[in-house]
Design an enzyme around this catalytic site. Sequence first.
Site, PDB file in Angstrom:
ATOM      1  N   THR A   1      -1.666  34.803 -24.173  1.00 51.55           N
ATOM      2  CA  THR A   1      -2.153  33.551 -24.747  1.00 51.55           C
ATOM      3  C   THR A   1      -2.131  33.577 -26.275  1.00 51.55           C
ATOM      4  OG1 THR A   1      -3.560  33.258 -22.842  1.00 51.55           O
ATOM      5  CG2 THR A   1      -4.139  31.990 -24.802  1.00 51.55           C
TER       6      THR A   1
ATOM      7  N   GLY B   1      -8.527  40.091 -23.758  1.00 53.03           N
ATOM      8  CA  GLY B   1      -9.711  40.946 -23.682  1.00 53.03           C
ATOM      9  C   GLY B   1      -9.359  42.363 -24.101  1.00 53.03           C
TER      10      GLY B   1
ATOM     11  N   GLU C   1      -6.123  31.919 -16.261  1.00 51.27           N
ATOM     12  CA  GLU C   1      -5.200  32.054 -15.134  1.00 51.27           C
ATOM     13  C   GLU C   1      -4.733  30.690 -14.628  1.00 51.27           C
ATOM     14  OE1 GLU C   1      -3.902  34.820 -14.432  1.00 51.27           O
ATOM     15  OE2 GLU C   1      -5.287  36.007 -15.649  1.00 51.27           O
TER      16      GLU C   1
END
Lengths: 666, 659
Positions: free
Chosen positions: A144, A183, A426
């Site tokens: 992303t 993350g 997702e």
Amino acid sequence: AAAMAMNADLRRERAAATFQPELLTHILDGGAERTRRRKEIEALVFNDPDFQHEDLNFLSRSQRYEQAVRKSSLMVMKLREYGIADPDEIFWFKSFVHRGRPEPLDLHLGMFLPTLLTQATPEQQDRFFMPAWNLEIIGTYAQTEMGHGTHLRGLETTATYDPATQEFIINSPTVTSIKWWPGGLGKTSNHAIVLAQLYTQGQCKGLHAFIVPIRHLGTHEPLPGITVGDIGPKFGYDEMDNGYLKMDNFRIPRENMLMKYAQVEPDGTYVKPVSDKLTYGTMVFIRSLIVGDSAHSLSRACTIAIRYSAVRHQSELKPGEPEPQILDYQTQQYKLFPLLATAYAFQFVGAYIKNTYRRISGDISDGDLSELPELHALTAGLKAFTSWTANAGIEECRMACGGHGYSRCSGIPDIYVTFTPSCTYEGENTVMMLQTARFLVKSYTQVSSGQRVTGIVSYLNELPRQRIQPQHVAARSVTVRISDPASLVEAYKARAAWLVEAAAKNLQAELNHRKSKEDAWNRTSVDLVRASEAHCHYVVVKLFTAKLSEITDAAVRTVLTELCLLYALYGIIKNTGDFLQAGIFTDAQITQVNQRVKELLAIIRPNAVALVDSFDYHDAHLGSVLGRYDGNVYENMFEWAKKSPLNKTEVHESFHKHLKPLQAKL
Amino acid sequence: SVNPDLASERGAASFSVEKLTAWLDGGAEQTRIRRAVVEAIESDPVFSRENQYFQNQNERYEAAVRKAVHLQRKMHEMRWTENGPELKYIYRALSGDVAFLLHRVFMRCISVLGSDKQIAKWIPPATQYQLIGSYAQTELGHGTYLQGLETTAVFDITTQEFILNTPKISAMKWWPGDMGRSATHTVVFAQLYVHGQCYGVHPFILQIRSLQDHSLCPGITAGDIGPKMNFEHVDNGYLMLQNVRVPRENMLNKFCEVQPDGTYIKRGSPKINYFTMTTVRISLISDEAILPLMKACTIAIRYSAVRRQSKLKPGEQEAKILDYQTQQEKLLPQLAAAYAFHFINKYLQELLDRGYREIQTKNFDNLPELHAFSSGFKAMATQYCTSAVEICLRACGGHGYSLLSGLPSLYTKMLASCIYEGENTILLLQTARFLIKCFSAASAGQPVPPSVTYLSAVKAGKCPAKNKLDFLSPDIYTEAYQHAAVRLISSTAAKLQDLIQSGVKKHEAWNQCTVQLAQAAKAHCHYTTVKNFAETVQKLETEAGIQKIMKHLCDLFALHGIFSNAGVFLHDGYISGAQMDMVTASYLDLLAVVRKDAVPLVDAFDFTDKSLNSALGSYDGQVYQRLYEWAQKSPTNTQTNPAYERYLKPLLHNTLSKL
């Protein structure tokens, strides 16, 4: 506090249950043996002093991150020490250690390592896998960007091949191309799998994955050409260092492109991959996890809200009598029991998808991909349907706990903020619904052109026959029996068919008016999302109903049948417009459905606490003062509050700094 | 420089934004005053909210106290007074991020329930901040149901004192703001006992902390209740009392008094207290529900005009996400709702002002209606606005989840408003009780208050719309709403009657109908909001451009409500299936129409960048640069990483590989 006796209300509730909660727990776990094993792992974690810590609600973000890193490293060691290798067991272990919260190694364990396994060449596996397995390399998955999420083709990061040095030059050419959100990227990782547009021989070859070292292995400082950091505070995910990554002419060797499928040869020649359908498999798997997460998050919220509602007394129902449990109010039951039924429905749907995925992924390795498109389309919609419903449901549970639900000690705020991003990640939910709609419209078009479709959309085959009759809406009046789940499945099927057909026809009408397919699609998208939702709703009712026949214990089957009926009938109340307009129900039947739902609330009421006990969440896992198994809510709220950071000193420093001078001056 | 994607939106506005702003404010002069207040507050660094998202609970609390103290100085300096026109804009300019709000409630409570003597004793020092007050009503075990409070106040005739006690854990005061750390005094609500007889809940003034060193007074246990979803800046507190004695004069005694010999007397009616509750409810609708929704719409709509994603047409630039029908369907109805609630709130405010004038002349006739009205609207507006803000949050995708978007804190703060000042379900049931009463009065031919006269004029028949354009007629949709409200109220009343006649006890029958009753109350509020919006548009004499766009918003609000509650309107065939298709078609058409003015419509709310405090919603639309800059200021980037030295380093330097 631990030695307190069980709250009398909860004891009475439990004694009055008509079924054995353990039997239902076994069904949810997939067998008595699995329940036993789960509890064994649970004990392993919760009895381990290494995994104890102060209540996370009292820690700063930096402290929460630190605790999570500490626990994650111990977790990796202990998993190996105990020899736990089964994916489900690892999942349990991790979920107990982190109490259902994310942790900084999630992407390393869940994306970096698996991607190496599936997309790296043997040479790359030799170089990266063992160091990563031993955590000398900690990696993340950087897909992303600030400007692009779900629409992958729009990603802007570039990887340009330089044949002179046999390197890729990685660049973040714009602000919007900065990698954002991954993350573990902000502070933890020293490597990232970066998705970038590949340029070779002057041509763009689309998105490919590259292994990019980002931090020095010795000092952990960012490498020259790399700008990396944390993206700042979020709604939740305090323990996760979601990060940004900017790359300026950063060079990596040619061998760092993941080349099991696509390849760039030393001279820059690009070799195309054989099939890209395989990536579907991973997506289906992750979405099936989100469906499971929807079920679990909602189940936890229901556990808290229902136990608390049995402990809390308020106001009066009958003049002169003691204050009743708030669970006795019809409005409270109407808030909570449909959610309880939904939680059960989603538990069964989650298990179904996981099993189907396991079965199909067996076929995939044998090369049979025929079932994949349908499963892919189905899981996209179900991911959206279940996460939206659970998201709203968790909030309703919190609201149903009144003021105390708003305190962090209730645990529900934390469940909510941890869960709500799953509506976005997702695959953003609206986009997911439209993917399912695309499949539905395609199936409908096939049926219209005389072909038959199979699988879960086979109900569309019945549409052309119905159309032969002129007054199709009136003629369709299915005789629905509102106390028969199978009959309700038919009603939901009819609604889905009606909405799919309406959306497909509206799409066709738009196409007849306009030239562009995309415009027509956009102008129909609200209808298309409705159709997808109705389809998913049908699937959920169908799977819940199908589950009933597998239940052997009569008492458990009875209570699950009541829940299944409540789920289906409540959905009809919430979508009355569709069922009336499609002619599936008459006004009189809708009135009956309303009445029946209220009867079911009263029928389920005595089993409500036992039904949440069956989810079998350990108090430490639940993390809620309101939802404690023993029901000693108020005493423990006080104990909890005394530990709050503002209570660390008797007189807060701001008294001396601000209040006292104010009083002196005025 | 302004992002060209936003500039182009503004260039295409069909109306004058400045004129709409002035109209929303109630005149250009109001706009001027508001902007002056906002400017004075925002230019003062003490009031800055710049680092708010990075602060912990202790820091937020300290900042709020600092601001509250500084505000006193500021008001003095600016010559703003407690009764001036500026006051209502101060809270807005501070975004509520200030301490001592309960201090004001403390003072109002004494002013309303205290005798002249008590007012003279307590109000001057409170105004001078020689003491800081709080308001201790809610307990661990009891909230909305006041009669259930368990704190006791026993009159001791020998010492002429009340002895206050917390007899059990659930009786502990819990939640009162400003009480955890700041307050020196509080008004405690307790069950009054005289000679062993209970006289119900009464208010007592009680000192809890020393005026010298702020330590707790004897018999007092107090502290902060711990972290919450929001309100980190407020020290919501707990309070436990062990044989705490206060003099007889500390019971607020305008309406009732315990005389020295223990005789309990009541004088006058505390009905005025209802009026206070009503006032609080109405003021919170605007500050805690409508303004946050307007902010959320501003952020989400501007961001949706800047964010481009995927392509609508092959070969073209990626489309603004605001051009996707599904995105419009998420955001534009929320924008229309913000306007709808703004207008109904204005109307309520007028009713309240009229009510206040009547009360001055001891006329309490309209109080029940006003009370029912404010309860229902507090419930409807807070609930609607809360879910609307959550929709805005989720419509911003991943970036909405960042605190830097401003949306999470708007959401978590406003959702508390669904609970405080009356839990929403209970409030809806209060409105329902009023409606059922009025319905039976109307059926018996008796007069009913103006807001419910429609209950006596029940018309039979079906919706007369013939095509989708008919549904753009306010008469058509207002009548549909009216019909639905009447049907739901009358059918619930009938069911209630049936149950009672079949022998079910009254309270049991009521409980069995509560789900329907709440639905009926909502339908009534929804109808009134639509009707009021339509009337507001009709009366609008400002220039045509504004009236036209307001009409579109009104249509959108009304049709969205029918579309989303189709079952209610289809149920008895008032709207047919074919008509429902027309509603849907008209509704979807409107989205594309309102889309064109979406950015000017949020610009008209006139929030400064500082008050939005959002990396996504700033006026200039430089979203990504700002997000990147703000993230770099996060302590996680400016401070060293303690986890690295302690855990990551040993981990990376292979303690594991030995396994």
